[in-house]
Design an enzyme around this catalytic site. Structure first.
Site, PDB file in Angstrom:
ATOM      1  N   ARG A  12       0.883  -1.209   0.008  1.00 18.28           N
ATOM      2  CA  ARG A  12       0.064   0.051  -0.015  1.00 18.28           C
ATOM      3  C   ARG A  12       0.924   1.148  -0.188  1.00 18.28           C
ATOM      4  NH1 ARG A  12      -2.935   1.641   4.185  1.00 18.28           N
ATOM      5  NH2 ARG A  12      -2.193   0.167   5.823  1.00 18.28           N
ATOM      6  N   ILE A  14       3.326   4.448  -0.075  1.00 18.36           N
ATOM      7  CA  ILE A  14       4.602   4.503  -0.812  1.00 18.36           C
ATOM      8  C   ILE A  14       5.142   3.094  -1.239  1.00 18.36           C
ATOM      9  CG2 ILE A  14       6.930   5.271  -0.268  1.00 18.36           C
ATOM     10  CD1 ILE A  14       5.579   7.507   1.387  1.00 18.36           C
ATOM     11  N   ALA A  83       7.940   0.019   5.845  1.00 22.06           N
ATOM     12  CA  ALA A  83       7.002  -0.109   6.752  1.00 22.06           C
ATOM     13  C   ALA A  83       6.870   0.641   7.991  1.00 22.06           C
ATOM     14  CB  ALA A  83       6.738  -1.521   7.383  1.00 22.06           C
ATOM     15  N   ILE A  85       4.268   3.246  11.093  1.00 23.71           N
ATOM     16  CA  ILE A  85       2.979   3.610  11.300  1.00 23.71           C
ATOM     17  C   ILE A  85       3.231   4.926  12.335  1.00 23.71           C
ATOM     18  CG2 ILE A  85       1.970   1.419  11.715  1.00 23.71           C
ATOM     19  CD1 ILE A  85       2.498   1.658  14.809  1.00 23.71           C
ATOM     20  N   GLN A 141       8.179  17.138  14.912  1.00 26.22           N
ATOM     21  CA  GLN A 141       6.868  17.616  14.730  1.00 26.22           C
ATOM     22  C   GLN A 141       5.933  17.619  15.824  1.00 26.22           C
ATOM     23  OE1 GLN A 141       5.307  18.785  11.904  1.00 26.22           O
ATOM     24  NE2 GLN A 141       3.395  18.905  12.685  1.00 26.22           N
ATOM     25  N   GLN A 144       4.401  14.353  17.552  1.00 31.00           N
ATOM     26  CA  GLN A 144       4.881  13.019  17.057  1.00 31.00           C
ATOM     27  C   GLN A 144       6.477  12.787  17.437  1.00 31.00           C
ATOM     28  OE1 GLN A 144       5.153  13.317  12.399  1.00 31.00           O
ATOM     29  NE2 GLN A 144       3.127  12.210  12.505  1.00 31.00           N
ATOM     30  N   TYR A 147       7.125   9.472  16.815  1.00 29.63           N
ATOM     31  CA  TYR A 147       7.623   9.223  15.371  1.00 29.63           C
ATOM     32  C   TYR A 147       8.962   9.803  14.819  1.00 29.63           C
ATOM     33  CZ  TYR A 147       6.436   9.034  10.171  1.00 29.63           C
ATOM     34  OH  TYR A 147       6.258   8.923   8.764  1.00 29.63           O
ATOM     35  N   LYS A 151      12.125   8.052  13.639  1.00 27.04           N
ATOM     36  CA  LYS A 151      12.496   8.487  12.136  1.00 27.04           C
ATOM     37  C   LYS A 151      14.010   9.037  12.199  1.00 27.04           C
ATOM     38  CE  LYS A 151       9.100   6.992   9.485  1.00 27.04           C
ATOM     39  NZ  LYS A 151       9.459   5.765   8.862  1.00 27.04           N
ATOM     40  N   GLY A 178       8.652  14.101   2.215  1.00 27.60           N
ATOM     41  CA  GLY A 178       8.010  15.202   2.708  1.00 27.60           C
ATOM     42  C   GLY A 178       6.455  14.521   2.801  1.00 27.60           C
ATOM     43  N   TYR A 179       5.620  15.506   2.503  1.00 32.33           N
ATOM     44  CA  TYR A 179       4.181  15.098   2.378  1.00 32.33           C
ATOM     45  C   TYR A 179       3.827  14.485   1.084  1.00 32.33           C
ATOM     46  CZ  TYR A 179       2.509  17.639   6.600  1.00 32.33           C
ATOM     47  OH  TYR A 179       2.414  18.023   7.764  1.00 32.33           O
TER      48      TYR A 179
HETATM   49  P1  NDP Z   1       0.585   3.230   4.478  1.00 29.60           P
HETATM   50  O1  NDP Z   1      -0.193   3.425   5.829  1.00 29.60           O
HETATM   51  O2  NDP Z   1      -0.077   3.783   3.402  1.00 29.60           O
HETATM   52  O3  NDP Z   1       1.123   1.765   4.095  1.00 29.60           O
HETATM   53  C1  NDP Z   1       1.812   1.338   5.246  1.00 29.60           C
HETATM   54  C2  NDP Z   1       2.250  -0.015   5.043  1.00 29.60           C
HETATM   55  O4  NDP Z   1       3.219  -0.772   6.052  1.00 29.60           O
HETATM   56  C3  NDP Z   1       1.097  -0.999   4.830  1.00 29.60           C
HETATM   57  O5  NDP Z   1       1.644  -2.085   3.739  1.00 29.60           O
HETATM   58  C4  NDP Z   1       1.166  -1.809   6.044  1.00 29.60           C
HETATM   59  O6  NDP Z   1       0.555  -3.102   5.843  1.00 29.60           O
HETATM   60  C5  NDP Z   1       2.497  -1.924   6.353  1.00 29.60           C
HETATM   61  N1  NDP Z   1       2.672  -2.095   7.902  1.00 29.60           N
HETATM   62  C6  NDP Z   1       2.280  -1.112   8.718  1.00 29.60           C
HETATM   63  N2  NDP Z   1       2.955  -1.763  10.033  1.00 29.60           N
HETATM   64  C7  NDP Z   1       3.585  -2.772   9.650  1.00 29.60           C
HETATM   65  C8  NDP Z   1       4.127  -3.919  10.720  1.00 29.60           C
HETATM   66  N3  NDP Z   1       4.245  -4.047  11.899  1.00 29.60           N
HETATM   67  N4  NDP Z   1       4.683  -4.920   9.718  1.00 29.60           N
HETATM   68  C9  NDP Z   1       4.569  -5.133   8.580  1.00 29.60           C
HETATM   69  N5  NDP Z   1       3.954  -4.191   7.863  1.00 29.60           N
HETATM   70  C10 NDP Z   1       3.661  -2.987   8.302  1.00 29.60           C
HETATM   71  O7  NDP Z   1       1.967   4.017   4.876  1.00 29.60           O
HETATM   72  P2  NDP Z   1       2.767   5.274   3.730  1.00 29.60           P
HETATM   73  O8  NDP Z   1       2.810   4.707   2.331  1.00 29.60           O
HETATM   74  O9  NDP Z   1       2.038   6.547   4.083  1.00 29.60           O
HETATM   75  O10 NDP Z   1       4.179   5.380   4.474  1.00 29.60           O
HETATM   76  C11 NDP Z   1       5.190   4.592   3.929  1.00 29.60           C
HETATM   77  C12 NDP Z   1       6.367   4.852   4.851  1.00 29.60           C
HETATM   78  O11 NDP Z   1       6.620   6.232   4.559  1.00 29.60           O
HETATM   79  C13 NDP Z   1       6.129   4.861   6.268  1.00 29.60           C
HETATM   80  O12 NDP Z   1       7.784   4.499   6.722  1.00 29.60           O
HETATM   81  C14 NDP Z   1       6.004   6.315   6.489  1.00 29.60           C
HETATM   82  O13 NDP Z   1       6.436   6.655   8.038  1.00 29.60           O
HETATM   83  C15 NDP Z   1       6.946   7.318   5.630  1.00 29.60           C
HETATM   84  N6  NDP Z   1       6.303   8.333   5.402  1.00 29.60           N
HETATM   85  C16 NDP Z   1       5.234   8.659   4.767  1.00 29.60           C
HETATM   86  C17 NDP Z   1       4.857   9.953   4.266  1.00 29.60           C
HETATM   87  C18 NDP Z   1       3.551  10.172   3.605  1.00 29.60           C
HETATM   88  O14 NDP Z   1       3.205  11.420   3.484  1.00 29.60           O
HETATM   89  N7  NDP Z   1       2.518   9.338   3.534  1.00 29.60           N
HETATM   90  C19 NDP Z   1       5.557  10.996   4.497  1.00 29.60           C
HETATM   91  C20 NDP Z   1       7.045  10.670   5.340  1.00 29.60           C
HETATM   92  C21 NDP Z   1       7.333   9.430   5.547  1.00 29.60           C
HETATM   93  P3  NDP Z   1      -1.202  -3.535   6.128  1.00 29.60           P
HETATM   94  O15 NDP Z   1      -1.457  -2.999   4.716  1.00 29.60           O
HETATM   95  O16 NDP Z   1      -1.214  -4.650   6.393  1.00 29.60           O
HETATM   96  O17 NDP Z   1      -1.489  -2.579   7.223  1.00 29.60           O
END
Ligand code: NDP
Length: 241
Positions: A12, A14, A83, A85, A141, A144, A147, A151, A178-179
């Site tokens: 899912r 990124i 991965a 959260i 932030q 956070q 987080y 990070k 970033g976002y």
């Molecule tokens: P999403 O919430 O869209 O997707 C998270 C993914 O990580 C999913 O596939 C989820 O699995 C998986 N996941 C979460 N927890 C676990 C775990 N304990 N074990 C295995 N898999 C896990 O996240 P984003 O795409 O938004 O973020 C991806 C990365 O980028 C993260 O590290 C986030 O901190 C970082 N990031 C994101 C930003 C943004 O703007 N979106 C900005 C900066 C950094 P499942 O589908 O089963 O829940």
């Protein structure tokens, strides 16, 4: 033989874009996820990329799942520790559970996912460890502290591991987004996006997941072999580290 890439949280957001871009670039990809079976099944049927359900904060689960990935696809050459959260709360209201869930998933996972593959990479003389951090790990932030701590922690981890492995053909780098216009960010009301978030981004828009994925494909390549221990900020100019 195609190189094998493991993307955590690769089904899912990124991670999905990273998995697809690595496949497109010729890698054999394994995508991990935690519990959203529906999203993982959809991803698998659309991309043909095999999915592996395990919790990146669980060391034993990672060890056995990564053994399975290697038995199915071959030794892992590229790991994308993506991965992550959030459990946002002002620190004075934060519970230890909210703190530790974020530290375990976002920081302990550096150990649990990287440790099972590092010796094989060293022995084969090639490896790429790519870690997805966040602008909020660089600048902090509000809401956070958990987080931001995790990070920022991954950046220190990458620098240490990069030094240990620089002479062994294994590079370790961080991408700090970033976002990015994932489901989570798109769910923010347009009014808040336009009045509060976009004005902080000099480029004047959200980033796309594919823009992070392109950075990953570059850092994974042979051509990026002289880059190690570095952090690539992809944030539209929001924070210039
Ligand atoms: P999403 O919430 O869209 O997707 C998270 C993914 O990580 C999913 O596939 C989820 O699995 C998986 N996941 C979460 N927890 C676990 C775990 N304990 N074990 C295995 N898999 C896990 O996240 P984003 O795409 O938004 O973020 C991806 C990365 O980028 C993260 O590290 C986030 O901190 C970082 N990031 C994101 C930003 C943004 O703007 N979106 C900005 C900066 C950094 P499942 O589908 O089963 O829940």
């Amino acid at each position: 033989m195609a190189r094998v890439a493991l993307v955590t949280g690769g089904t899912r957001g990124i991670g999905e874009a990273i998995s697809k871009a690595l496949k497109e670039a010729g890698y054999t990809v394994a995508a991990n996820y935690a519990g959203n079976d529906e999203a993982a099944a959809k991803f698998k049927s659309e991309t043909g990329i095999p999915v592996y359900k395990f919790d990146v904060s669980d060391a034993a689960a990672c060890e056995s799942a990564i053994k399975q990935v290697e038995a199915d696809l071959g030794p892992v050459d590229v790991v994308v520790n993506n991965a992550g959260i959030t459990r946002d709360k002002m620190f004075h209201r934060m519970t230890f559970d909210q703190w530790s869930q974020v530290i375990r998933t976002n920081l302990d996972s550096m150990f649990t996912v990287t440790r099972p593959v590092i010796e094989g990479m060293q022995a084969r003389g090639f490896g790429r460890i790519i870690i997805i951090s966040s602008v909020n790990g660089q600048k902090g932030q509000v809401g956070q502290s958990n987080y931001s701590a995790a990070k920022a922690g991954v950046i220190g981890f990458a620098k240490a591991l990069a030094q240990e492995n620089a002479a062994k053909g294994v590079t370790v780098n961080v991408i700090s987004p970033g976002y990015i216009a994932t489901e989570m960010v798109r769910a923010v009301p347009a009014e808040v996006l336009n009045s509060k978030i976009i004005p902080q981004i000099p480029v004047g828009r959200l980033g796309e997941a594919e823009e992070i994925a392109r950075g990953v494909v570059f850092l994974a390549s042979d051509e990026a072999g002289f880059i190690t221990g570095s952090t690539l900020s992809i944030n539209g100019g929001q924070y210039m580290a």
